[in-house]
Write an enzyme that holds these catalytic residues in place. Sequence first.
Site, mmCIF file in Angstrom:
data_model
loop_
_atom_site.group_PDB
_atom_site.id
_atom_site.type_symbol
_atom_site.label_atom_id
_atom_site.label_comp_id
_atom_site.label_asym_id
_atom_site.label_seq_id
_atom_site.Cartn_x
_atom_site.Cartn_y
_atom_site.Cartn_z
ATOM 1 N N THR A 13 43.373 40.079 53.278
ATOM 2 C CA THR A 13 42.136 40.258 52.520
ATOM 3 C C THR A 13 41.714 38.986 51.780
ATOM 4 O O THR A 13 40.528 38.779 51.530
ATOM 5 C CB THR A 13 42.285 41.395 51.501
ATOM 6 N N CYS A 14 42.688 38.101 51.419
ATOM 7 C CA CYS A 14 42.254 36.917 50.669
ATOM 8 C C CYS A 14 41.510 35.903 51.528
ATOM 9 O O CYS A 14 40.798 35.062 51.007
ATOM 10 C CB CYS A 14 43.398 36.225 49.975
ATOM 11 N N ILE A 15 41.627 36.032 52.853
ATOM 12 C CA ILE A 15 40.862 35.125 53.731
ATOM 13 C C ILE A 15 39.946 35.921 54.666
ATOM 14 O O ILE A 15 39.446 35.385 55.661
ATOM 15 C CB ILE A 15 41.801 34.211 54.546
#
Length: 916
Positions: free
Chosen positions: A882-884
């Site tokens: 989710t962070c990228i």
Amino acid sequence: MERAMEQLNVQLSRLTRSLRRARTVELPEDNETAVYTLMPMVMADQHRSVAELLMNSKFDVNYAFGRVKRSLLHIAANCGSVECLVLLLKKGANPNYQDISGCTPLHLAARNGQKKCMGRLLEYCADVNICNNEGLTAIHWLAVNGRTELLHDLVQHVSNVDVEDAMGQTALHVACQNGHKTTVLCLLDSGADINRPNVSGATPLYFACSHGQRDTAQILLSRGARYLPDRNGVTPLDLCVQGGYGETCEVLIQHHGRLFQTLIQMTQNEDIKESMLRQVLEHVSQQSESHYQKILTSLAEVATTNGHKLLSLSSNYEAQMKSLLRIVRMFCHVFRLGPSSPNNGNDMGYNGNKTPRSQVFKVRQGQGARRRDPASVRETRVSEQTKHSLQEPLELLWHSLDEWLVLISAELERNRSDPAAGADIASLLLKQPLPEVVMETGGTYAQGEDVISMTANRLSAVIQAFYMCCSCQMPQGMTSPRFIEFVCKHDEVLKCFVTRNPTIIFNHFHFLLECPELMSRFMHIIKAQPFKDRCEWFYEHLLAGQPDSDMVHRPVNENDILLVHRDSIFQSSCEVVSKSSNEKLKQGIAVRFHGEEGMGQGVVREWFDILSNEIINPDYALFTQSADGTTFQPNSNSSVNPDHLNYFRFAGQILGLALYHRQLVNIYFTRSFYKHILGIPVNYQDVASIDPEYAKNLQWILDNDISDLGLELTFSVETDVFGAMEEVPLKPGGMSILVTQDNKAEYVQLVTELRMTRAIQPQINAFLQGFHTFIPPSLIQLFDEYELELLLSGMPEIDVADWSRNTEYTSGYDQDEPIIQWFWEVVHSLTQEERVLLLQFVTGSSRVPHGGFAYLMGGSGLQKFTIAAVPYTANLLPTSSTCINMLKLPEYPTKEILRDRLLVALHCGSYGYTMA
């Protein structure tokens, strides 16, 4: 001079005569004008003035005027003008003249209790037996209003006290209906027929019971009134129960003991409101220990009979299920009122109405003592042994339930051991014929039906009844150890029921909401149910017991309106909400802005919208922006605002109210804060929302061997406290405990908890205190953090074309690959809800940035949606980073497999497997 003096004397004489007569004109000659001159004088009983005017007048004292055609004698009797009434009678007024409704002056005097007027009318031969157009006589009017002192005088002139009106009702009927005890006694002493029916067959006792007139019913029964139904078969007991008249029911049962069993049987009548039956049973049970025990034992026996009928496969499921649960609810309600049954955890001395139970079971003077031996005026208590014996009839039903579940468990075990059947749960749920032992119960089944399909709903309803009975023996908020043991014993069978038919969770397994230990066993099944179904269940239970009403409450007075100021909307809203009743806020909200007239749903929506923006206003220092600039997290330094905890509590109330009334708010929080609301533990990935680089460092520690790197980390961190750096231990003695390869996972989790939870724990607690005022923790846990965001902020519109235009591909994928084309075809075929779930699954948020997918943010800035290739293995699910904003999509061989695996991943959310 003499002539002038003579004229003056004449004028003075006329003036004197005029003043004495209280008039300056003579009575007009026509009756119409004259009567309106006389009427105010009669109403004021100015008999001398009336006598002067009538002297030598040709006025007809029986002249009828107005729309109702009444005479002046009617007016005098109605107003109690006794002197004028006598004057008119002497002038020849007819005491039996009837107006357009058939009322005589005697009727009006009786109706208004004008005793002196009645006496004078009787002296002048007023007929007491004349009926008006509705068949009412003077004694009917006295009976209606309970004028007993007048009735004593009147009955001496009445030839028949049982004269009937147009509906066949006597004076005794109406006196009983209105509960006039002394009037009833007077009529009975005067020879009134105590069992006389009206045209519909209703007796005086029937009338007394129809309005819950307990004392009147007592008088009638003690005088020998018979217990008779009307011509439609409706009995006095039916009327008492329909009206919830417990005291009158008690009187009937005292005189006719057989009615007790009739009352118990009425609990199975769906046409009678359950709330009314509860009131009656509650009152009767509290009269004595024997009544209490008898009612509970009888209800338990009826419930057991109905439960066994429900377990018979040939019975009507819907009817028997409703009957069983209805009776058990009433059983539990009465049981809790017992003097030794627990109420709120440790107070065993009070019932649900906060009345001391020692008083409930006392016989007190004025409340039944006169009907019992004075020696019985004492406090009685139900012993623990007696309390348990009251449920003994139900033990037969619980035993049958246990046998059924053991039987099904054995059948599942037989299928599991069958090599041809396989060992997975799907095989166990395939249709298997009912074994012979089941058929011996007397049930029938259709060819090809299996044991679970035939019994799941029936057994689940009995399980719900079992849970209710176990719960009523426990303090509020505690789950019975016996029931927990029961669920653990039959865990496999119950999971088969739920897996086969998930609606059982919503219909019968309410215990899951009230017992976290049991909820955890079924959580994976619950979370697998469609979001829409869980929303319906959520609101069904949330609004249970609330009256049906519009969202916007139309208050009866100004105090119910939330009057707020636009220029200080946060503070003024906080003030008015804190002063408002939570129950009223649940029923509905009415908002008005100061100086504006507008009210309604539009104003309420505007209020929520403005407030949601004010909650994140940096001037209040309550929330800070996350790294992506679009979500918000509680500010660990919010204490710069001395009222910050009160404001957090208010913010929780507003979000709770919005969710309660299905109003959307224009605010988005970090995934970790949604987890805090749900009670879900945070993990290191959640740190990325406030510090992406720090989250990457934690990820690196987990992914690499740190044994020989010389990091010299300890279980402590430096943190910023109002601009000053302080070292904070992560656990006791943490400053001297080194982080090693063996304990690094613990270190990462403790760092996460410090950054995401401990640093803002007071703020979280205050927010949840306000939120849980309207939203119970047990209900909100039906959802995950992504779904909670949708509930609070709504479903966004997603443009799939814009999404696909702004997607990047890596690890061997490009937009021309067949699997990528399949992927977008599947996305086009998804529902709007499923598209949002996909967006949440990959990016951690349901929001599309302003300007579209080209402005999608990642942990380190702009980061487009990315699809990466992953080698395919059987049953492999897609994962995400989710962070990228990366979807790791296996190289599925067909579009059908891709769709199936993608939907499984979306509907499982973050539950059941870890996202990369």
